[in-house]
Design a protein around this motif. Structure first.
Motif, short mmCIF file in Angstrom:
data_model
loop_
_atom_site.label_atom_id
_atom_site.label_comp_id
_atom_site.label_asym_id
_atom_site.label_seq_id
_atom_site.Cartn_x
_atom_site.Cartn_y
_atom_site.Cartn_z
N LEU A 29 15.67 -23.62 6.16
CA LEU A 29 16.52 -24.50 6.98
C LEU A 29 16.63 -24.00 8.41
CD1 LEU A 29 19.42 -25.19 4.45
CD2 LEU A 29 17.54 -26.74 5.07
N GLN A 30 16.79 -22.70 8.57
CA GLN A 30 16.90 -22.11 9.91
C GLN A 30 15.61 -22.28 10.69
OE1 GLN A 30 18.09 -18.09 9.11
NE2 GLN A 30 20.23 -18.64 8.74
N LYS A 31 14.50 -22.04 10.02
CA LYS A 31 13.20 -22.18 10.66
C LYS A 31 12.95 -23.64 11.07
CE LYS A 31 8.53 -20.42 10.02
NZ LYS A 31 7.60 -19.75 9.10
N ALA A 32 13.32 -24.56 10.21
CA ALA A 32 13.15 -25.99 10.51
C ALA A 32 13.98 -26.38 11.73
CB ALA A 32 13.52 -26.83 9.30
N GLU A 33 15.20 -25.88 11.80
CA GLU A 33 16.06 -26.20 12.93
C GLU A 33 15.48 -25.66 14.23
OE1 GLU A 33 20.63 -25.51 14.47
OE2 GLU A 33 20.19 -25.33 12.34
N LYS A 34 15.01 -24.42 14.20
CA LYS A 34 14.43 -23.80 15.40
C LYS A 34 13.19 -24.54 15.87
CE LYS A 34 16.03 -19.10 14.60
NZ LYS A 34 15.64 -17.74 14.20
N GLN A 35 12.39 -25.05 14.92
CA GLN A 35 11.13 -25.71 15.27
C GLN A 35 11.26 -27.23 15.35
OE1 GLN A 35 7.77 -24.35 12.97
NE2 GLN A 35 8.53 -22.25 12.94
N ASN A 36 12.48 -27.74 15.18
CA ASN A 36 12.74 -29.18 15.21
C ASN A 36 11.86 -29.94 14.20
OD1 ASN A 36 14.19 -31.41 16.09
ND2 ASN A 36 12.67 -31.91 17.64
N LYS A 37 11.85 -29.43 12.97
CA LYS A 37 11.09 -30.04 11.89
C LYS A 37 12.02 -30.32 10.73
CE LYS A 37 6.75 -27.65 12.94
NZ LYS A 37 5.70 -26.77 12.38
N GLU A 38 11.52 -31.05 9.76
CA GLU A 38 12.26 -31.27 8.53
C GLU A 38 11.75 -30.31 7.47
OE1 GLU A 38 11.89 -35.40 7.52
OE2 GLU A 38 13.15 -36.02 9.19
N VAL A 39 12.51 -30.16 6.40
CA VAL A 39 12.10 -29.31 5.29
C VAL A 39 11.51 -30.17 4.18
CG1 VAL A 39 12.89 -27.74 3.46
CG2 VAL A 39 13.79 -27.51 5.78
N MET A 40 10.33 -29.79 3.73
CA MET A 40 9.73 -30.37 2.53
C MET A 40 9.85 -29.31 1.45
SD MET A 40 5.91 -31.89 1.75
CE MET A 40 5.02 -30.35 1.67
N MET A 41 10.72 -29.54 0.49
CA MET A 41 10.98 -28.56 -0.57
C MET A 41 10.20 -28.98 -1.82
SD MET A 41 14.68 -27.30 -2.05
CE MET A 41 15.26 -28.94 -2.47
N MET A 42 9.38 -28.08 -2.30
CA MET A 42 8.54 -28.35 -3.47
C MET A 42 9.03 -27.54 -4.66
SD MET A 42 4.48 -27.56 -3.91
CE MET A 42 3.60 -28.00 -5.39
N TYR A 43 9.38 -28.23 -5.74
CA TYR A 43 9.68 -27.56 -7.01
C TYR A 43 8.37 -27.51 -7.79
CZ TYR A 43 14.81 -27.95 -6.62
OH TYR A 43 16.13 -27.83 -6.25
N SER A 44 8.03 -26.31 -8.25
CA SER A 44 6.78 -26.13 -8.99
C SER A 44 6.90 -24.96 -9.95
CB SER A 44 5.63 -25.91 -8.01
OG SER A 44 5.82 -24.69 -7.30
N ALA A 45 5.81 -24.67 -10.64
CA ALA A 45 5.71 -23.51 -11.53
C ALA A 45 4.24 -23.11 -11.60
CB ALA A 45 6.23 -23.85 -12.92
N PRO A 46 3.97 -21.82 -11.78
CA PRO A 46 2.58 -21.35 -11.82
C PRO A 46 1.75 -21.96 -12.95
CG PRO A 46 4.11 -19.49 -11.71
CD PRO A 46 4.92 -20.71 -11.89
N TRP A 47 2.39 -22.36 -14.04
CA TRP A 47 1.67 -22.91 -15.18
C TRP A 47 1.41 -24.42 -15.05
CZ3 TRP A 47 4.92 -26.61 -16.76
CH2 TRP A 47 6.29 -26.42 -16.59
N CYS A 48 1.87 -25.03 -13.97
CA CYS A 48 1.75 -26.48 -13.76
C CYS A 48 0.42 -26.83 -13.08
CB CYS A 48 2.93 -26.95 -12.90
SG CYS A 48 2.78 -28.63 -12.27
N PRO A 49 -0.49 -27.53 -13.79
CA PRO A 49 -1.78 -27.86 -13.19
C PRO A 49 -1.67 -28.76 -11.95
CG PRO A 49 -1.72 -28.52 -15.52
CD PRO A 49 -0.37 -27.98 -15.16
N GLU A 50 -0.76 -29.73 -11.98
CA GLU A 50 -0.61 -30.61 -10.81
C GLU A 50 -0.08 -29.84 -9.60
OE1 GLU A 50 0.79 -34.79 -10.80
OE2 GLU A 50 1.09 -34.43 -12.94
N CYS A 51 0.84 -28.92 -9.84
CA CYS A 51 1.39 -28.10 -8.75
C CYS A 51 0.28 -27.27 -8.11
CB CYS A 51 2.47 -27.17 -9.27
SG CYS A 51 3.83 -27.99 -10.11
N ASN A 52 -0.52 -26.65 -8.95
CA ASN A 52 -1.62 -25.82 -8.45
C ASN A 52 -2.65 -26.67 -7.72
OD1 ASN A 52 -0.48 -23.46 -9.45
ND2 ASN A 52 -1.39 -23.77 -11.45
N TYR A 53 -2.92 -27.87 -8.21
CA TYR A 53 -3.86 -28.78 -7.53
C TYR A 53 -3.33 -29.12 -6.14
CZ TYR A 53 -6.54 -32.96 -6.43
OH TYR A 53 -7.34 -33.89 -5.80
#
Length: 126
Positions: A29-53
């Motif tokens: 959040l702090q980095k996004a504010e400093k760079q005037n960007k939004e945050v894209m938060m990704m929920y994933s897991a190492p065992w998830c094939p779609e996440c890894n793709y």
């Protein structure tokens, strides 16, 4: 010999220019504010094939990469290891949350997709 050096240098530059994943909610959040960007938060897991793709193929697509780097700070959280922020419910992974400057959920993308489709979805969010 010179062409080999140029190829190696270009490869290193491409690899170094990938997405820099944040792993801490507040830091992202702090980095996004400093760079005037939004945050894209990704929920994933190492065992998830779609996440890894998504991480290994889609995020390395030059058009997707350029768009993400221009508009977002990417926060990647492992649903089993990381403390997940309250209020961001999910039914499957990967789930991408797009946060506004007040840390409210602006939009959400559920599931992975091919690079061109994901880029269209990103543009619709922005």
């Amino acid at each position: 010999m010179k062409p080999v050096i140029v190829i190696i240098a270009c490869t290193i530059m491409l690899l170094a220019g990938g997405i820099q994943f944040e792993h801490d909610f507040n830091s992202a959040l702090q980095k996004a504010e400093k760079q005037n960007k939004e945050v894209m938060m990704m929920y994933s897991a190492p065992w998830c094939p779609e996440c890894n793709y998504m991480k290994e193929v889609v995020f390395k697509n030059k058009n997707v990469l350029a768009y993400i780097q221009k508009h977002f700070i990417v926060l990647s959280l492992d649903i089993q290891k990381d403390k997940l922020p309250k209020g961001f419910d999910f039914i499957g992974i990967p789930t991408f949350f797009f946060l506004d400057k007040k840390t409210k959920e602006k939009d959400k993308i559920i599931g992975g997709s091919k690079a061109d489709v994901f880029l269209q979805k990103l543009k619709a969010v922005k």
